[in-house]
Design an enzyme around this catalytic site. Sequence first.
Site, mmCIF file in Angstrom:
data_model
loop_
_atom_site.group_PDB
_atom_site.id
_atom_site.type_symbol
_atom_site.label_atom_id
_atom_site.label_comp_id
_atom_site.label_asym_id
_atom_site.label_seq_id
_atom_site.Cartn_x
_atom_site.Cartn_y
_atom_site.Cartn_z
ATOM 1 C CB THR A 96 134.143 27.502 -16.016
ATOM 2 O OG1 THR A 96 133.931 25.876 -15.815
ATOM 3 C CG2 THR A 96 134.259 27.925 -14.889
ATOM 4 C CE LYS A 171 134.108 23.863 -13.000
ATOM 5 N NZ LYS A 171 134.316 24.080 -14.647
ATOM 6 C CE LYS A 239 138.171 30.160 -17.863
ATOM 7 N NZ LYS A 239 136.749 29.532 -17.871
#
Length: 289
Positions: A96, A171, A239
């Site tokens: 990701t 995502k 993150k």
Amino acid sequence: MKRIGFVGTGVMGASMALNLLRAGYEVLIYTRTKAKARKLLQEGAVWQEDIKQLAETVDVVITMVGYPSDVEELYLGEYGILATLKPGKLAIDMTTSSPMLAKKIANEAKEADIDVLDAPVSGGDVGAKNGSLTIMVGGDEAAFNKAKPLFERLGQNVILQGAAGSGQHTKMVNQIAIASNMIGVTEAIVYAEAAGLNPERVLASISFGAAQSWSLSNLAPRVFKNDFTPGFFIKHFIKDMRIALDEANKMAIDLPGLKLAEKMYQTLADQGLSEKGTQALINYYSRQI
């Protein structure tokens, strides 16, 4: 495509590489810590000393690492994937990462006559082990079709979302939905316990109604057992949320629910819980580990 280079054998990457091995592919692996790859080596994976050695001899490279900075170094470094993978070959980044970085890598790969897909996943450690991940793909359709047999060994819900970067944007949508949902799941547990209810019985009722979700069914039972083993690290979730917030800022949209979730998880990270699973959010509400 029988010879696969796999980079990154963490919580999810190890299970993904193992599924490819068991499907009959020849898997060459590289990770910064060789000890993490011990089980894969025992299963027949072949260790490579560096990225250059790995990329020079494979048909496809799959990367599953931690941060966009790791991805950038792997792909765009002097001896990185794009510099050493042969023309006509395929690289798939399943980390990701940043949509903008995915586009940059795709543009540079095109100059080197290399196909690149950004293909982040959802489903956690359970989905990785079971080969039931959701895979969100960005890139050219021809490259997607080339990679599809590999994806089908790793996941059950594999969809090409659009051009380069589209997998990463999808995502982000996934992580935005999870972020607020985890707050709801956690607060529901806090309420149930405060009301003196049996949490397992409550879960048996609400898991099949309008409140049902993957997090409720898969992570709430871990909370009841005080099991904060990471299926997905808090540090990586932070993150992801920051990438999503950065992209939202570029699009001039405000996401207050995501901002709240990021703040809550950062509080846990500041308390030393960054390497716990996302279900450890319960500790924000003063439960002790």
